[in-house]
Motif scaffolding. Structure first.
Motif, PDB file in Angstrom:
ATOM      1  N   LYS A 169      -0.721   1.275   2.493  1.00  0.00           N
ATOM      2  CA  LYS A 169       0.640   1.149   1.949  1.00  0.00           C
ATOM      3  C   LYS A 169       1.679   1.648   2.959  1.00  0.00           C
ATOM      4  O   LYS A 169       1.413   2.562   3.739  1.00  0.00           O
ATOM      5  CB  LYS A 169       0.760   1.933   0.637  1.00  0.00           C
ATOM      6  CG  LYS A 169      -0.004   1.269  -0.517  1.00  0.00           C
ATOM      7  CD  LYS A 169       0.322   1.916  -1.840  1.00  0.00           C
ATOM      8  CE  LYS A 169      -0.305   1.138  -2.991  1.00  0.00           C
ATOM      9  NZ  LYS A 169       0.256  -0.209  -3.138  1.00  0.00           N
ATOM     10  N   PRO A 170       2.874   1.052   2.946  1.00  0.00           N
ATOM     11  CA  PRO A 170       3.885   1.360   3.964  1.00  0.00           C
ATOM     12  C   PRO A 170       4.239   2.837   4.085  1.00  0.00           C
ATOM     13  O   PRO A 170       4.220   3.398   5.200  1.00  0.00           O
ATOM     14  CB  PRO A 170       5.099   0.534   3.517  1.00  0.00           C
ATOM     15  CG  PRO A 170       4.509  -0.631   2.790  1.00  0.00           C
ATOM     16  CD  PRO A 170       3.300  -0.080   2.088  1.00  0.00           C
ATOM     17  N   PHE A 173       1.794  -4.140  14.966  1.00  0.00           N
ATOM     18  CA  PHE A 173       1.328  -4.216  13.583  1.00  0.00           C
ATOM     19  C   PHE A 173       0.687  -5.586  13.338  1.00  0.00           C
ATOM     20  O   PHE A 173       1.162  -6.598  13.861  1.00  0.00           O
ATOM     21  CB  PHE A 173       2.549  -4.018  12.659  1.00  0.00           C
ATOM     22  CG  PHE A 173       2.200  -3.842  11.209  1.00  0.00           C
ATOM     23  CD1 PHE A 173       1.784  -2.609  10.737  1.00  0.00           C
ATOM     24  CD2 PHE A 173       2.274  -4.904  10.323  1.00  0.00           C
ATOM     25  CE1 PHE A 173       1.448  -2.444   9.401  1.00  0.00           C
ATOM     26  CE2 PHE A 173       1.948  -4.743   8.993  1.00  0.00           C
ATOM     27  CZ  PHE A 173       1.532  -3.502   8.529  1.00  0.00           C
ATOM     28  N   THR A 191       8.373  -7.344   8.551  1.00  0.00           N
ATOM     29  CA  THR A 191       6.993  -7.836   8.511  1.00  0.00           C
ATOM     30  C   THR A 191       6.904  -8.958   7.475  1.00  0.00           C
ATOM     31  O   THR A 191       7.163  -8.739   6.293  1.00  0.00           O
ATOM     32  CB  THR A 191       6.017  -6.689   8.187  1.00  0.00           C
ATOM     33  OG1 THR A 191       6.561  -5.865   7.136  1.00  0.00           O
ATOM     34  CG2 THR A 191       5.802  -5.810   9.395  1.00  0.00           C
ATOM     35  N   ALA A 238       0.825  -9.829   6.031  1.00  0.00           N
ATOM     36  CA  ALA A 238       0.037  -8.596   6.069  1.00  0.00           C
ATOM     37  C   ALA A 238      -1.440  -8.957   6.186  1.00  0.00           C
ATOM     38  O   ALA A 238      -1.966  -9.692   5.354  1.00  0.00           O
ATOM     39  CB  ALA A 238       0.276  -7.766   4.810  1.00  0.00           C
ATOM     40  N   TRP A 244       3.771  -4.854   2.531  1.00  0.00           N
ATOM     41  CA  TRP A 244       4.439  -5.043   3.822  1.00  0.00           C
ATOM     42  C   TRP A 244       5.180  -6.377   3.889  1.00  0.00           C
ATOM     43  O   TRP A 244       6.088  -6.537   4.708  1.00  0.00           O
ATOM     44  CB  TRP A 244       3.416  -4.978   4.951  1.00  0.00           C
ATOM     45  CG  TRP A 244       2.896  -3.603   5.211  1.00  0.00           C
ATOM     46  CD1 TRP A 244       1.756  -3.052   4.709  1.00  0.00           C
ATOM     47  CD2 TRP A 244       3.503  -2.592   6.022  1.00  0.00           C
ATOM     48  NE1 TRP A 244       1.609  -1.758   5.157  1.00  0.00           N
ATOM     49  CE2 TRP A 244       2.662  -1.461   5.970  1.00  0.00           C
ATOM     50  CE3 TRP A 244       4.662  -2.543   6.805  1.00  0.00           C
ATOM     51  CZ2 TRP A 244       2.959  -0.283   6.664  1.00  0.00           C
ATOM     52  CZ3 TRP A 244       4.957  -1.377   7.494  1.00  0.00           C
ATOM     53  CH2 TRP A 244       4.121  -0.267   7.416  1.00  0.00           C
ATOM     54  N   LEU A 287       9.084  -6.661   4.219  1.00  0.00           N
ATOM     55  CA  LEU A 287       9.593  -5.296   4.349  1.00  0.00           C
ATOM     56  C   LEU A 287      10.330  -5.108   5.675  1.00  0.00           C
ATOM     57  O   LEU A 287       9.892  -5.602   6.719  1.00  0.00           O
ATOM     58  CB  LEU A 287       8.426  -4.313   4.281  1.00  0.00           C
ATOM     59  CG  LEU A 287       8.770  -2.824   4.370  1.00  0.00           C
ATOM     60  CD1 LEU A 287       9.394  -2.349   3.075  1.00  0.00           C
ATOM     61  CD2 LEU A 287       7.513  -2.009   4.668  1.00  0.00           C
ATOM     62  N   ALA A 305      10.400  -3.151   8.315  1.00  0.00           N
ATOM     63  CA  ALA A 305       9.541  -2.111   8.889  1.00  0.00           C
ATOM     64  C   ALA A 305      10.298  -1.263   9.904  1.00  0.00           C
ATOM     65  O   ALA A 305      10.065  -0.058  10.011  1.00  0.00           O
ATOM     66  CB  ALA A 305       8.311  -2.743   9.526  1.00  0.00           C
TER      67      ALA A 305
END
Length: 251
Positions: free
Chosen positions: A41-42, A69, A78, A81, A88, A91, A93
């Motif tokens: 998780k972020p 990533f 992002t 994922a 993500w 998101l 980031a």
């Protein structure tokens, strides 16, 4: 301006980082590694990255941070994922890590970062023309360069060959999952790289990922007109490329 930056490589199982000398692509001090938090998780990953940076003795407060990533990354967001939480997707980031770390952060795709390391410091240094970097691991990552310039987010591992997303057959994970020997796996890689060659006519193909340490087991079995060589920076490529791209983005 400082020729040093912090590089962080986030993967599905591990997060590793170091301070990078951008003049020669060497690591300053020890590389530090932590396990990727279960679920990926972020917020949890951001906390691990912050902790990791505090353990780098040569890290300075003014150093920019580059993070690579396993996702399509567009302007720090992002868009996908792989092997981490779906939270993500979509998101920001860059904003997440900048807030958590309290310093300037630039997030990029992991294969792009590995490719930049090879272009700046490794197997494709000073080479013009079209270079394709591939990383063989859980999937197949890829990066495209024309005359040293990155064309970001090329997802060539997902080429459809023989009716399937071919990374499902030719990745290193597929080799392990199906218990293929080197020769059996090399036949699948032959199909994949022959397709790349036919579609793009590159001047050089570079093969990275952890398995590139054992390149003598499979690369000689692949016959192409294009030179195909192992990556030189291997396990440090993501760290190096992320740091180099972050420094470039900060100018």
């Amino acid at each position: 301006m400082s020729k040093k930056a912090i590089g962080i490589d986030i993967g599905g199982t591990g997060i590793k980082g170091a301070v990078v000398n951008l003049k020669d692509g060497s690591l300053i001090g020890e590389r530090v590694r932590h396990e990727t938090p279960a679920g990926g998780k972020p917020a949890e990953i951001a906390r691990v990255v912050a902790q990791l940076i505090t353990q780098l003795p040569d890290a300075k407060p003014d150093m920019i941070v580059g993070i690579c990533f396993p996702a399509i990354v567009r302007n720090g967001i992002t868009m996908s994922a792989a092997n981490v939480s779906k939270d993500w997707i979509g998101l920001d980031a860059d904003a997440l890590f900048t807030k958590e770390l309290g310093r300037s952060v630039h997030v990029i795709n992991d294969a792009d970062a590995a490719g930049v390391a090879e272009i700046k410091f490794g197997a494709a240094k000073d080479l013009d023309g079209l270079v394709i970097m591939t990383t063989l691991g859980t999937g197949i990552g890829s990066a495209l360069f024309m005359n040293g310039k990155l064309l970001p987010n090329a997802e060539l591992g997902h080429l459809e060959i023989e009716g399937v997303d071919y990374e499902s057959k030719a990745s290193f994970a597929a080799k392990e999952r199906e218990n293929l020997n080197w020769t059996e796996w090399a036949k699948r890689l032959q199909t994949y790289y022959s397709t790349l060659e036919r579609l793009f006519t590159p001047d050089l193909i570079i093969v990275g990922g952890g398995v590139s340490k054992q390149h003598e087991e499979f690369l000689p079995k692949i016959k192409l007109n294009t030179p195909i060589v192992p990556a030189l920076k291997r396990n440090n490529a993501g760290i190096l490329g992320a740091a180099a791209l972050a420094k470039k983005a900060s100018k």
